[in-house]
Design a protein around this motif. Structure first.
Motif, PDB file in Angstrom:
ATOM      1  N   ARG A   1       0.845  -1.200   0.000  1.00 39.71           N
ATOM      2  CA  ARG A   1       0.000   0.000   0.000  1.00 39.71           C
ATOM      3  C   ARG A   1       0.884   1.256   0.000  1.00 39.71           C
ATOM      4  O   ARG A   1       0.657   2.183  -0.783  1.00 39.71           O
ATOM      5  CB  ARG A   1      -0.920   0.017   1.221  1.00 39.71           C
ATOM      6  CG  ARG A   1      -1.831   1.244   1.217  1.00 39.71           C
ATOM      7  CD  ARG A   1      -2.626   1.360   2.495  1.00 39.71           C
ATOM      8  NE  ARG A   1      -3.630   0.307   2.555  1.00 39.71           N
ATOM      9  CZ  ARG A   1      -4.250  -0.054   3.659  1.00 39.71           C
ATOM     10  NH1 ARG A   1      -3.966   0.513   4.803  1.00 39.71           N
ATOM     11  NH2 ARG A   1      -5.163  -0.995   3.625  1.00 39.71           N
TER      12      ARG A   1
ATOM     13  N   CYS B   1       2.522   1.715  -3.379  1.00 46.13           N
ATOM     14  CA  CYS B   1       1.593   2.268  -4.373  1.00 46.13           C
ATOM     15  C   CYS B   1       1.420   3.773  -4.185  1.00 46.13           C
ATOM     16  O   CYS B   1       1.357   4.521  -5.167  1.00 46.13           O
ATOM     17  CB  CYS B   1       0.231   1.578  -4.285  1.00 46.13           C
ATOM     18  SG  CYS B   1       0.249  -0.103  -4.915  1.00 46.13           S
TER      19      CYS B   1
ATOM     20  N   TRP C   1       0.813  -1.971  -7.911  1.00 45.35           N
ATOM     21  CA  TRP C   1      -0.630  -2.151  -7.768  1.00 45.35           C
ATOM     22  C   TRP C   1      -1.011  -3.626  -7.845  1.00 45.35           C
ATOM     23  O   TRP C   1      -1.867  -4.096  -7.085  1.00 45.35           O
ATOM     24  CB  TRP C   1      -1.382  -1.361  -8.840  1.00 45.35           C
ATOM     25  CG  TRP C   1      -1.343   0.111  -8.613  1.00 45.35           C
ATOM     26  CD1 TRP C   1      -0.612   1.041  -9.311  1.00 45.35           C
ATOM     27  CD2 TRP C   1      -2.057   0.844  -7.605  1.00 45.35           C
ATOM     28  NE1 TRP C   1      -0.836   2.300  -8.796  1.00 45.35           N
ATOM     29  CE2 TRP C   1      -1.718   2.204  -7.740  1.00 45.35           C
ATOM     30  CE3 TRP C   1      -2.948   0.473  -6.595  1.00 45.35           C
ATOM     31  CZ2 TRP C   1      -2.242   3.195  -6.925  1.00 45.35           C
ATOM     32  CZ3 TRP C   1      -3.467   1.461  -5.770  1.00 45.35           C
ATOM     33  CH2 TRP C   1      -3.118   2.805  -5.940  1.00 45.35           C
TER      34      TRP C   1
ATOM     35  N   LYS D   1      -0.055  -5.357  -4.637  1.00 48.42           N
ATOM     36  CA  LYS D   1      -0.967  -4.921  -3.577  1.00 48.42           C
ATOM     37  C   LYS D   1      -2.268  -5.717  -3.686  1.00 48.42           C
ATOM     38  O   LYS D   1      -2.786  -6.217  -2.685  1.00 48.42           O
ATOM     39  CB  LYS D   1      -1.252  -3.424  -3.675  1.00 48.42           C
ATOM     40  CG  LYS D   1      -2.267  -2.944  -2.647  1.00 48.42           C
ATOM     41  CD  LYS D   1      -2.633  -1.483  -2.848  1.00 48.42           C
ATOM     42  CE  LYS D   1      -3.722  -1.064  -1.868  1.00 48.42           C
ATOM     43  NZ  LYS D   1      -4.212   0.288  -2.133  1.00 48.42           N
ATOM     44  N   ALA D   2      -2.789  -5.837  -4.907  1.00 53.80           N
ATOM     45  CA  ALA D   2      -4.027  -6.578  -5.127  1.00 53.80           C
ATOM     46  C   ALA D   2      -3.858  -8.052  -4.772  1.00 53.80           C
ATOM     47  O   ALA D   2      -4.690  -8.628  -4.063  1.00 53.80           O
ATOM     48  CB  ALA D   2      -4.473  -6.431  -6.584  1.00 53.80           C
TER      49      ALA D   2
ATOM     50  N   GLU E   1     -11.076  -2.122  -2.315  1.00 55.08           N
ATOM     51  CA  GLU E   1      -9.669  -1.713  -2.362  1.00 55.08           C
ATOM     52  C   GLU E   1      -8.854  -2.683  -3.226  1.00 55.08           C
ATOM     53  O   GLU E   1      -7.986  -2.264  -3.995  1.00 55.08           O
ATOM     54  CB  GLU E   1      -9.104  -1.663  -0.935  1.00 55.08           C
ATOM     55  CG  GLU E   1      -7.773  -0.957  -0.841  1.00 55.08           C
ATOM     56  CD  GLU E   1      -7.310  -0.756   0.601  1.00 55.08           C
ATOM     57  OE1 GLU E   1      -6.097  -0.580   0.770  1.00 55.08           O
ATOM     58  OE2 GLU E   1      -8.147  -0.760   1.531  1.00 55.08           O
TER      59      GLU E   1
ATOM     60  N   ALA F   1      -7.045  -1.882  -6.837  1.00 56.66           N
ATOM     61  CA  ALA F   1      -5.625  -2.160  -7.081  1.00 56.66           C
ATOM     62  C   ALA F   1      -5.449  -2.962  -8.379  1.00 56.66           C
ATOM     63  O   ALA F   1      -4.564  -2.649  -9.192  1.00 56.66           O
ATOM     64  CB  ALA F   1      -5.015  -2.895  -5.893  1.00 56.66           C
TER      65      ALA F   1
ATOM     66  N   ASN G   1      -6.121  -0.589 -11.300  1.00 52.73           N
ATOM     67  CA  ASN G   1      -4.997   0.320 -11.540  1.00 52.73           C
ATOM     68  C   ASN G   1      -3.855  -0.381 -12.246  1.00 52.73           C
ATOM     69  O   ASN G   1      -3.248   0.179 -13.166  1.00 52.73           O
ATOM     70  CB  ASN G   1      -4.519   0.942 -10.228  1.00 52.73           C
ATOM     71  CG  ASN G   1      -5.458   1.992  -9.705  1.00 52.73           C
ATOM     72  OD1 ASN G   1      -6.244   2.572 -10.449  1.00 52.73           O
ATOM     73  ND2 ASN G   1      -5.408   2.248  -8.411  1.00 52.73           N
TER      74      ASN G   1
END
Length: 175
Positions: A29, A32, A42, A45-46, A64, A68, A71
């Motif tokens: 996070r 990013c 991203w 993060k996902a 969220e 991610a 993005n």
């Protein structure tokens, strides 16, 4: 800068490998926020959020995670990102979005299209069966979902429905 990002991504992936998903998620996070134009940040993060919330019960909002993935795809629309996004969508019951993602992945990487179509079919149908227990033993209730899964299996095999019917009629079935 790129080298620094690579090191931080590697550290986050190591934390994930060590089962420290919440720690890794915080790191991704932050990464990013520091590098909003880096698709890989991203994506990880996902992926981390998906694993942390799915397998390890972390309280990470699906919105969220979806953001991610979105993005990552906007910044670098590659097959693997669409595939992972599609699998996540299946896991949270966003089947139409999953179907679109798998089709886009197959369009991007035609050499993997058969694999992607069959993966969608199996994951979709398995998730439906697990989510809607009451339809498992009711062929009529199951039919629309089986039809969708079968449609993608036929696409994977590059077989038209009429050919599939002919092939199925040739199978010997012991009743």
């Amino acid at each position: 800068m790129v080298n620094d990002i690579s090191k931080k991504l590697a550290a986050g992936m190591k934390a994930m490998d060590d089962g420290k998903f919440e720690e890794a998620y915080r790191d991704f996070r932050k990464l990013c926020n520091e590098n909003p134009k880096d698709a890989e940040c991203w994506y990880y993060k996902a992926e981390c959020g998906n694993m942390a919330s799915g397998m390890f019960g972390a309280k990470i909002d699906n919105k969220e995670i979806l953001e991610a993935y979105s993005n990552a795809i906007k910044l670098d629309p590659q097959c693997d990102y669409y595939e992972s996004y599609g699998l996540f969508c299946i896991s949270i019951g966003k089947y139409a979005d999953a179907e679109t993602a798998f089709c886009k992945a197959a369009e991007i990487n035609e050499s993997r299209a058969a694999n992607l179509y069959s993966e969608f079919a199996v994951e979709y149908f398995d998730n439906i069966m697990a989510s809607y227990d009451e339809i498992m033993n009711d062929p009529k209730a199951r039919a629309p979902y089986a039809k969708k899964a079968l449609e993608y299996m036929l696409k994977a095999l590059e077989i038209e429905p009429t050919e599939a019917i002919a092939l199925l009629s040739e199978l010997k079935v012991d009743l």
